[in-house]
Design a protein around this motif. Structure first.
Motif, PDB file in Angstrom:
ATOM      1  N   SER A  95       0.818  -1.217   0.000  1.00  0.00           N
ATOM      2  CA  SER A  95       0.000   0.000   0.000  1.00  0.00           C
ATOM      3  C   SER A  95       0.853   1.268   0.000  1.00  0.00           C
ATOM      4  CB  SER A  95      -0.954   0.018   1.196  1.00  0.00           C
ATOM      5  OG  SER A  95      -0.252  -0.137   2.402  1.00  0.00           O
ATOM      6  N   HIS A  96       2.156   1.124   0.226  1.00  0.00           N
ATOM      7  CA  HIS A  96       3.035   2.312   0.134  1.00  0.00           C
ATOM      8  C   HIS A  96       3.132   2.804  -1.302  1.00  0.00           C
ATOM      9  CE1 HIS A  96       5.487  -1.074  -0.863  1.00  0.00           C
ATOM     10  NE2 HIS A  96       6.630  -0.424  -0.927  1.00  0.00           N
ATOM     11  N   ARG A  97       2.660   1.991  -2.252  1.00  0.00           N
ATOM     12  CA  ARG A  97       2.688   2.395  -3.654  1.00  0.00           C
ATOM     13  C   ARG A  97       1.287   2.734  -4.188  1.00  0.00           C
ATOM     14  NH1 ARG A  97       7.915   2.809  -3.066  1.00  0.00           N
ATOM     15  NH2 ARG A  97       9.226   1.071  -3.665  1.00  0.00           N
ATOM     16  N   ALA A  98       0.282   2.673  -3.306  1.00  0.00           N
ATOM     17  CA  ALA A  98      -1.088   2.945  -3.771  1.00  0.00           C
ATOM     18  C   ALA A  98      -1.228   4.428  -4.126  1.00  0.00           C
ATOM     19  CB  ALA A  98      -2.104   2.563  -2.697  1.00  0.00           C
ATOM     20  N   GLN A  99      -1.838   4.701  -5.259  1.00  0.00           N
ATOM     21  CA  GLN A  99      -1.991   6.105  -5.681  1.00  0.00           C
ATOM     22  C   GLN A  99      -3.260   6.730  -5.115  1.00  0.00           C
ATOM     23  OE1 GLN A  99      -0.510   7.700  -9.108  1.00  0.00           O
ATOM     24  NE2 GLN A  99       0.106   5.819 -10.106  1.00  0.00           N
ATOM     25  N   VAL A 100      -4.056   5.896  -4.451  1.00  0.00           N
ATOM     26  CA  VAL A 100      -5.303   6.406  -3.870  1.00  0.00           C
ATOM     27  C   VAL A 100      -5.311   6.106  -2.379  1.00  0.00           C
ATOM     28  CG1 VAL A 100      -6.658   6.198  -5.985  1.00  0.00           C
ATOM     29  CG2 VAL A 100      -6.483   4.241  -4.449  1.00  0.00           C
ATOM     30  N   PRO A 101      -5.995   6.945  -1.592  1.00  0.00           N
ATOM     31  CA  PRO A 101      -6.016   6.696  -0.145  1.00  0.00           C
ATOM     32  C   PRO A 101      -6.939   5.536   0.223  1.00  0.00           C
ATOM     33  CG  PRO A 101      -7.317   8.642  -0.691  1.00  0.00           C
ATOM     34  CD  PRO A 101      -6.711   8.173  -1.979  1.00  0.00           C
ATOM     35  N   LEU A 102      -6.735   4.990   1.397  1.00  0.00           N
ATOM     36  CA  LEU A 102      -7.686   4.017   1.924  1.00  0.00           C
ATOM     37  C   LEU A 102      -9.024   4.737   2.078  1.00  0.00           C
ATOM     38  CD1 LEU A 102      -7.697   1.065   3.041  1.00  0.00           C
ATOM     39  CD2 LEU A 102      -7.297   2.056   5.293  1.00  0.00           C
ATOM     40  N   PRO A 103     -10.134   4.133   1.614  1.00  0.00           N
ATOM     41  CA  PRO A 103     -11.414   4.859   1.643  1.00  0.00           C
ATOM     42  C   PRO A 103     -11.741   5.453   3.019  1.00  0.00           C
ATOM     43  CG  PRO A 103     -11.627   2.831   0.396  1.00  0.00           C
ATOM     44  CD  PRO A 103     -10.243   2.823   1.007  1.00  0.00           C
ATOM     45  N   ALA A 104     -12.286   6.666   2.971  1.00  0.00           N
ATOM     46  CA  ALA A 104     -12.542   7.417   4.216  1.00  0.00           C
ATOM     47  C   ALA A 104     -13.503   6.671   5.142  1.00  0.00           C
ATOM     48  CB  ALA A 104     -13.087   8.803   3.867  1.00  0.00           C
ATOM     49  N   ASP A 105     -14.501   5.978   4.565  1.00  0.00           N
ATOM     50  CA  ASP A 105     -15.472   5.310   5.446  1.00  0.00           C
ATOM     51  C   ASP A 105     -14.802   4.164   6.212  1.00  0.00           C
ATOM     52  OD1 ASP A 105     -15.208   3.983   2.999  1.00  0.00           O
ATOM     53  OD2 ASP A 105     -17.202   3.082   3.127  1.00  0.00           O
ATOM     54  N   ILE A 106     -13.893   3.476   5.561  1.00  0.00           N
ATOM     55  CA  ILE A 106     -13.183   2.385   6.253  1.00  0.00           C
ATOM     56  C   ILE A 106     -12.319   2.957   7.371  1.00  0.00           C
ATOM     57  CG2 ILE A 106     -11.391   0.597   5.966  1.00  0.00           C
ATOM     58  CD1 ILE A 106     -12.563  -0.003   3.262  1.00  0.00           C
ATOM     59  N   ARG A 107     -11.691   4.100   7.079  1.00  0.00           N
ATOM     60  CA  ARG A 107     -10.845   4.722   8.117  1.00  0.00           C
ATOM     61  C   ARG A 107     -11.703   5.202   9.280  1.00  0.00           C
ATOM     62  NH1 ARG A 107      -8.062   8.635   4.064  1.00  0.00           N
ATOM     63  NH2 ARG A 107      -7.254   9.673   5.886  1.00  0.00           N
ATOM     64  N   ARG A 108     -12.826   5.845   8.921  1.00  0.00           N
ATOM     65  CA  ARG A 108     -13.715   6.378   9.963  1.00  0.00           C
ATOM     66  C   ARG A 108     -14.234   5.260  10.870  1.00  0.00           C
ATOM     67  NH1 ARG A 108     -16.349   9.366   6.505  1.00  0.00           N
ATOM     68  NH2 ARG A 108     -17.888   7.746   6.113  1.00  0.00           N
ATOM     69  N   GLU A 109     -14.647   4.152  10.240  1.00  0.00           N
ATOM     70  CA  GLU A 109     -15.272   3.061  11.007  1.00  0.00           C
ATOM     71  C   GLU A 109     -14.268   2.043  11.522  1.00  0.00           C
ATOM     72  OE1 GLU A 109     -17.983   1.707   8.008  1.00  0.00           O
ATOM     73  OE2 GLU A 109     -18.861   3.714   7.893  1.00  0.00           O
ATOM     74  N   LYS A 110     -12.968   2.299  11.257  1.00  0.00           N
ATOM     75  CA  LYS A 110     -11.923   1.326  11.617  1.00  0.00           C
ATOM     76  C   LYS A 110     -12.283  -0.050  11.058  1.00  0.00           C
ATOM     77  CE  LYS A 110     -10.381   3.699  15.785  1.00  0.00           C
ATOM     78  NZ  LYS A 110     -10.075   3.617  17.199  1.00  0.00           N
ATOM     79  N   GLY A 111     -12.705  -0.051   9.813  1.00  0.00           N
ATOM     80  CA  GLY A 111     -13.198  -1.275   9.191  1.00  0.00           C
ATOM     81  C   GLY A 111     -12.075  -2.204   8.740  1.00  0.00           C
ATOM     82  N   ASP A 112     -12.449  -3.454   8.481  1.00  0.00           N
ATOM     83  CA  ASP A 112     -11.485  -4.437   7.982  1.00  0.00           C
ATOM     84  C   ASP A 112     -11.265  -4.245   6.493  1.00  0.00           C
ATOM     85  OD1 ASP A 112     -11.226  -5.538  10.458  1.00  0.00           O
ATOM     86  OD2 ASP A 112     -12.808  -7.037  10.132  1.00  0.00           O
ATOM     87  N   VAL A 113     -10.123  -4.734   6.037  1.00  0.00           N
ATOM     88  CA  VAL A 113      -9.757  -4.667   4.628  1.00  0.00           C
ATOM     89  C   VAL A 113      -9.357  -6.089   4.217  1.00  0.00           C
ATOM     90  CG1 VAL A 113      -8.124  -3.657   2.990  1.00  0.00           C
ATOM     91  CG2 VAL A 113      -8.911  -2.303   4.918  1.00  0.00           C
ATOM     92  N   PRO A 114      -9.894  -6.603   3.114  1.00  0.00           N
ATOM     93  CA  PRO A 114      -9.597  -8.005   2.758  1.00  0.00           C
ATOM     94  C   PRO A 114      -8.109  -8.284   2.554  1.00  0.00           C
ATOM     95  CG  PRO A 114     -11.341  -7.113   1.356  1.00  0.00           C
ATOM     96  CD  PRO A 114     -10.843  -5.977   2.179  1.00  0.00           C
ATOM     97  N   ILE A 115      -7.329  -7.256   2.227  1.00  0.00           N
ATOM     98  CA  ILE A 115      -5.907  -7.497   1.994  1.00  0.00           C
ATOM     99  C   ILE A 115      -5.036  -7.081   3.181  1.00  0.00           C
ATOM    100  CG2 ILE A 115      -6.005  -7.474  -0.542  1.00  0.00           C
ATOM    101  CD1 ILE A 115      -5.019  -4.530  -0.419  1.00  0.00           C
ATOM    102  N   GLY A 116      -5.663  -6.881   4.341  1.00  0.00           N
ATOM    103  CA  GLY A 116      -4.879  -6.560   5.536  1.00  0.00           C
ATOM    104  C   GLY A 116      -4.166  -7.815   6.037  1.00  0.00           C
ATOM    105  N   GLN A 117      -2.922  -7.675   6.445  1.00  0.00           N
ATOM    106  CA  GLN A 117      -2.197  -8.812   7.010  1.00  0.00           C
ATOM    107  C   GLN A 117      -1.879  -8.539   8.471  1.00  0.00           C
ATOM    108  OE1 GLN A 117       1.936  -9.705   6.030  1.00  0.00           O
ATOM    109  NE2 GLN A 117       1.475 -11.894   6.088  1.00  0.00           N
TER     110      GLN A 117
END
Ligand SMILES: O=C(O)CCC(=O)C(=O)O
Length: 268
Positions: A160-182
């Motif tokens: 994700s250090h190379r992602a050109q877009v931010p992690l979606p705001a709603d996921i950040r706001r809700e502290k949501g899970d991400v399928p590619i989180g390790q």
């Protein structure tokens, strides 16, 4: 999530030299996991020092205490640990500093932290360039067991250090899970070495004890300290030449052409 440590995909490295495979994994994922850096005895001594730091500061909840290396010898000894420093040097060369050292506590039964990239709230590293440059290389020493998920682990989003877009705001706001989180599962005494731009968060902690991690952040020499306004003079006087160098006390730290930096900091 893995049920056992080191099952599935993992950017596993070894203490010491930064191998070509280390470089490839670091470039691809933005982090490495180095098991077996500290012995059980060393880990215990560092955990006791970390606990003391937080007791002295009277912290509550999730908290971080800086500059513990000035007062705790075992924490000072991690600044240039031979299992990790060669990797830092391979990424930075010879001119870099210890920008900060944070001892973080995830309290017993602590919840999830927020997703973020490391950097400066005062000036977002995203404004500098794409890809975001390496400016805060973090070596995180796990002082409590994190072999299974929900032990206050770090959760990283590989690449994700190379992602050109931010992690979606709603996921950040809700502290949501991400399928590619390790969720990084590793025993106490392991080190997680990562690039500032990797999206990450503190995972939940179900244990009835506080979780401690020592983070050492290395930066180019002109980055300002973030855990201290100035170095402690007594520490500078008594520490080793390499650690004094890493403290970033240069005659002309602002000189763009490099004047004022010692020509040689490392023995080899
Ligand atoms: O120690 C931790 O739980 C994580 C700390 C962290 O992500 C940070 O300080 O940026």
């Amino acid at each position: 999530m893995t049920a056992e440590p080191f099952q599935g995909l993992n950017a596993i490295s070894e203490p010491g030299a930064f191998t070509e495979l280390d470089r490839f994994m670091f470039e691809s994922w933005g982090y490495l996991v180095i098991p077996g850096v500290l012995s059980a005895e060393q880990t215990k001594a560092c955990l006791e020092a970390a606990t003391r730091l937080h007791e002295q500061e009277g912290t509550t909840g999730w908290a971080q205490v800086g500059r513990g290396f000035e007062t705790e010898q075992v924490l000072e000894d991690l600044i240039d640990h031979p299992a990790v420093l060669p990797k830092v040097r391979a990424l930075y060369g010879v001119r870099f500093i210890l920008q900060s050292a944070w001892c973080t506590k995830q309290p017993a039964f602590g919840g999830f932290g927020g997703w973020h990239q490391d950097g400066s709230g005062a000036y977002d590293f995203k404004q500098l360039s794409y890809p975001i440059p390496l400016l805060q290389l973090r070596a995180s020493y796990l002082l409590t067991d994190q072999s299974l998920p929900r032990m206050g682990n770090m959760e990283m989003i590989p690449g994700s250090h190379r992602a050109q877009v931010p992690l979606p705001a709603d996921i950040r706001r809700e502290k949501g899970d991400v399928p590619i989180g390790q969720v990084i599962c590793a025993p106490a005494g392991s080190v997680l070495l990562f690039h500032n731009a990797v999206w990450h968060r503190t995972f939940a902690h179900d244990g009835d004890y506080d979780r401690y991690t020592m983070h050492y952040i290395y930066s180019p020499p002109w980055v300002r300290f973030s855990d201290r306004f100035a170095n402690d003079k007594d520490y500078l006087a008594r520490t080793t030449p390499v650690r004094r160098y890493l403290a970033g006390e240069f005659e002309r730290p602002d000189a763009p052409f490099g004047a004022g930096y010692p020509a040689k900091a490392f023995e080899d």
